[in-house]
Design an enzyme around this catalytic site. Structure first.
Site, PDB file in Angstrom:
ATOM      1  N   HIS A  34       0.871  -1.183   0.000  1.00 13.64           N
ATOM      2  CA  HIS A  34       0.000   0.000   0.000  1.00 13.64           C
ATOM      3  C   HIS A  34       0.901   1.224   0.000  1.00 13.64           C
ATOM      4  O   HIS A  34       1.852   1.299   0.787  1.00 13.64           O
ATOM      5  CB  HIS A  34      -0.896  -0.008   1.237  1.00 13.64           C
ATOM      6  CG  HIS A  34      -2.050   0.937   1.124  1.00 13.64           C
ATOM      7  ND1 HIS A  34      -1.890   2.300   1.096  1.00 13.64           N
ATOM      8  CD2 HIS A  34      -3.381   0.717   0.991  1.00 13.64           C
ATOM      9  CE1 HIS A  34      -3.080   2.885   0.973  1.00 13.64           C
ATOM     10  NE2 HIS A  34      -4.005   1.938   0.898  1.00 13.64           N
ATOM     11  N   ARG A  93      -2.143   0.943  -7.482  1.00 13.20           N
ATOM     12  CA  ARG A  93      -1.206   0.927  -6.349  1.00 13.20           C
ATOM     13  C   ARG A  93       0.207   0.511  -6.708  1.00 13.20           C
ATOM     14  O   ARG A  93       1.163   1.002  -6.121  1.00 13.20           O
ATOM     15  CB  ARG A  93      -1.712  -0.037  -5.288  1.00 13.20           C
ATOM     16  CG  ARG A  93      -2.804   0.558  -4.529  1.00 13.20           C
ATOM     17  CD  ARG A  93      -3.186  -0.299  -3.391  1.00 13.20           C
ATOM     18  NE  ARG A  93      -4.411   0.270  -2.883  1.00 13.20           N
ATOM     19  CZ  ARG A  93      -5.217  -0.330  -2.060  1.00 13.20           C
ATOM     20  NH1 ARG A  93      -4.942  -1.530  -1.642  1.00 13.20           N
ATOM     21  NH2 ARG A  93      -6.298   0.270  -1.652  1.00 13.20           N
ATOM     22  N   HIS A 136       0.655  -4.947   2.302  1.00 17.27           N
ATOM     23  CA  HIS A 136      -0.738  -4.708   2.644  1.00 17.27           C
ATOM     24  C   HIS A 136      -1.627  -5.903   2.343  1.00 17.27           C
ATOM     25  O   HIS A 136      -2.496  -6.247   3.128  1.00 17.27           O
ATOM     26  CB  HIS A 136      -1.194  -3.491   1.825  1.00 17.27           C
ATOM     27  CG  HIS A 136      -2.593  -3.046   2.071  1.00 17.27           C
ATOM     28  ND1 HIS A 136      -3.040  -2.668   3.311  1.00 17.27           N
ATOM     29  CD2 HIS A 136      -3.656  -2.893   1.227  1.00 17.27           C
ATOM     30  CE1 HIS A 136      -4.317  -2.299   3.219  1.00 17.27           C
ATOM     31  NE2 HIS A 136      -4.714  -2.446   1.978  1.00 17.27           N
ATOM     32  N   ARG A 194      -4.284  -6.348  -7.049  1.00 11.93           N
ATOM     33  CA  ARG A 194      -5.680  -6.178  -6.616  1.00 11.93           C
ATOM     34  C   ARG A 194      -6.132  -4.722  -6.761  1.00 11.93           C
ATOM     35  O   ARG A 194      -5.429  -3.793  -6.347  1.00 11.93           O
ATOM     36  CB  ARG A 194      -5.803  -6.575  -5.144  1.00 11.93           C
ATOM     37  CG  ARG A 194      -7.174  -6.392  -4.574  1.00 11.93           C
ATOM     38  CD  ARG A 194      -7.176  -6.760  -3.111  1.00 11.93           C
ATOM     39  NE  ARG A 194      -6.356  -5.862  -2.350  1.00 11.93           N
ATOM     40  CZ  ARG A 194      -6.825  -4.848  -1.635  1.00 11.93           C
ATOM     41  NH1 ARG A 194      -8.122  -4.629  -1.576  1.00 11.93           N
ATOM     42  NH2 ARG A 194      -6.022  -4.071  -0.959  1.00 11.93           N
TER      43      ARG A 194
END
Ligand code: SIN
Length: 541
Positions: free
Chosen positions: A236, A281, A342, A377
């Protein structure tokens, strides 16, 4: 002692609790929580749940955004299935009484937030405490249900297996440690579900809670379940950088509301990217890593001071108050942030109903690889995936449970073959220090930027540490902490092996040795198979 259930659920986040609630009217359910019932990764999830509910949004757009983020490895059927079920899952949670933040213009509708990689506003949230709010409502329902028994502070050690009438090995529950008392019991079940979450604690810096030691992944692997895509670890971009608080997330929703990433000179870091601060991300984390390496700075900053203070306080009460308690007023000062591990995008390989490759064993939530996330993701797709897969697995598991009898395991049964539980001697401190060592070299060598040389160094270091841990387990009594350390070592090995297999750069896996994406050779999952699983034969009566 043996305790018998129809369904044994290991883990108490959103996936485990929603599964349990859905099967509880059809059988007896046991839920294991390693810490308290609500000490989970779900509880820390700030951002929200992605679902198509906006006027201008379409299911196709959410599918496209998920596929784009997944870097060519997301499975289309999974993506469509999960995305299409999103609005229904939100309605269910609302019917359960989850208080999502309401839209100002249409108070009967949820307010829709924005996060990186999403082309439209579609993040349903409860201010910046979405996970905590959902977890609380589900936990209340769980505790009130007469068919559900919660065992908190119980650690699953390994999976039980026995031969079914066709002679095939089948998972039939788990050996479990009652952490407070130190005694081991067997919990048997027709269906066993791993909902143990992720493994952020394999890295030095993480947004995950202390319990995220990859226990389910390690147990599933030891029992012979295949794993997939473990090289894709999501970092993250914005974890708070503060000496007194290490794993506090600054939600991507803050950038969704206009915050900008800047360096110590105030220069915007994402200025050259078409999606700016709301790029996916992997792109943002890589840009921050490169900025920190070139400037030598320990951190970068996230600045939301241009938004009205009352808006910031109302939209992000948890982030605002937590930072303020550390002396940082985010309405007036930029927030120091760093990337941190993360989310584990890979996991135990499952089908669209959550079945692993071992009969009798299901996996849902972060521990599973469904094909939704692919190589990266999309933000806020994980709580959604957990809800949808818990729903699907609950239906498949009910069907499966109808057709089989209770496991045959009867006392006296063999003790847990994984080690001798008891009082770890003083030397155990050296093994718990190995955990820090693993976390440090995983961060340095298997982090945001990798190379063949770094992976080889990590593999060598891990081999030594694993040998020490194994030796310790052979010679001394062990406790819950040491079981976690050994699980972390298993997860680290699987990540290193998966990353070494992928000789290209894609999504979250960036290698200096293989900087290009290579569709010809690597547009496929990395699947690892355990050739010598622990089947624990001879357990059945
Ligand atoms: C966040 O709030 O930034 C986390 C959301 C997610 O990881 O999906």
């Amino acid at each position: 002692m043996i305790i018998k259930f129809d369904y044994l659920v290991i883990g108490s986040g959103i996936a485990g609790l929603s599964f349990a609630l859905k099967v509880a009217d059809h059988g007896q359910v046991g839920i294991l929580a390693k810490r308290s019932l609500t000490d989970t990764n779900t509880n820390l999830a700030q951002g929200g749940i992605a679902a198509v509910m906006g006027q201008d949004d379409l299911l196709e757009y959410h599918v496209q955004d998920t596929l784009a983020s997944g870097g060519g490895l997301s499975r289309l059927e999974t993506v469509k299935t999960v995305v299409e079920a999103g609005p229904k899952m939100i309605q269910e949670l609302r019917a359960f009484g989850v208080p999502f933040t309401a839209s100002v213009d249409h108070p009967d509708q949820p307010e829709l937030g924005r996060e990186g990689g999403h082309s439209h506003r579609r993040i349903i949230h409860s201010k910046d405490m979405t996970g905590q709010t959902v977890q609380k409502v589900l936990a209340e329902k769980i505790l009130a249900h007469p068919n559900i028994k919660v065992f908190d502070h119980y650690l699953a050690l390994d999976l039980l297996q026995e031969k079914d009438p066709q002679g095939q090995m089948r998972v039939t529950g788990a050996w479990v440690l009652n952490i407070a008392e130190g005694d081991v019991l067997a919990m048997t079940a027709k269906v066993t579900v791993l909902a143990t979450g992720g493994s952020g604690k394999v890295y030095l810096y993480t947004t995950n809670p202390d319990g995220a030691s990859g226990d389910g992944l390690a147990m599933g692997w030891r029992a012979g379940a295949d794993v997939a895509n473990l090289e894709f670890v999501q970092f993250h971009p914005t974890c708070l950088f503060h000496p007194q608080l290490h794993n506090f997330l600054i939600s991507e929703a803050v950038r969704g509301e206009g915050a900008r990433l800047i360096n110590s000179e105030g220069v915007p870091i994402m200025r050259d990217h078409p999606q700016g601060d709301l790029a996916c991300r992997d792109v943002v984390a890589l840009a921050i890593d490169s900025e920190m390496k070139s400037s030598g700075a320990d951190n970068v900053f996230l600045d939301i001071t241009h938004r009205p203070p009352e808006f910031v306080r109302d939209r992000f009460p948890k982030i605002y108050s937590t930072c303020l308690s550390l002396g940082l007023d985010i309405t007036r000062q930029p927030i120091p942030v760093v990337p941190a591990a993360h989310y584990q995008c890979g996991g135990l390989l499952v089908d669209l109903d959550g079945r692993t490759t071992r009969p009798g064993l299901y996996a849902i939530g972060e521990v599973a690889a469904t094909g939704l996330h692919g190589a990266n993701r999309l933000a806020s797709n994980s709580l959604l995936e957990a809800l949808v897969m818990a729903d699907r697995a609950s239906r498949a598991a009910q069907e499966e449970a109808k057709g089989i009898g209770y496991p045959r395991l009867t006392e006296p049964y063999s003790p847990w073959p994984g080690g001798r539980l008891g009082h770890a001697p003083a030397e155990a401190v050296l093994i718990t220090q190995s955990w820090d060592e693993i976390r440090r070299f995983m961060w340095n060598y298997v982090g945001i930027v990798r190379s063949d040389q770094r992976l080889t160094m990590a593999a060598k270091r891990l081999e030594l540490v694993k040998a020490e841990i194994d030796e310790f387990f052979r010679n001394f009594e062990v406790d819950a902490d040491l079981v976690e350390v050994r699980n972390i070592a298993v997860v680290a090995e699987l990540i290193i092996r998966s990353a070494s297999t992928r000789q290209e750069s894609r999504g979250l896996h960036f290698s200096l040795s293989w900087p290009q994406q290579d569709d010809l050779n690597f547009k496929r999952d990395t699947v690892l198979r355990n050739e010598s699983p622990l089947l624990f034969p001879g357990l059945s009566a």
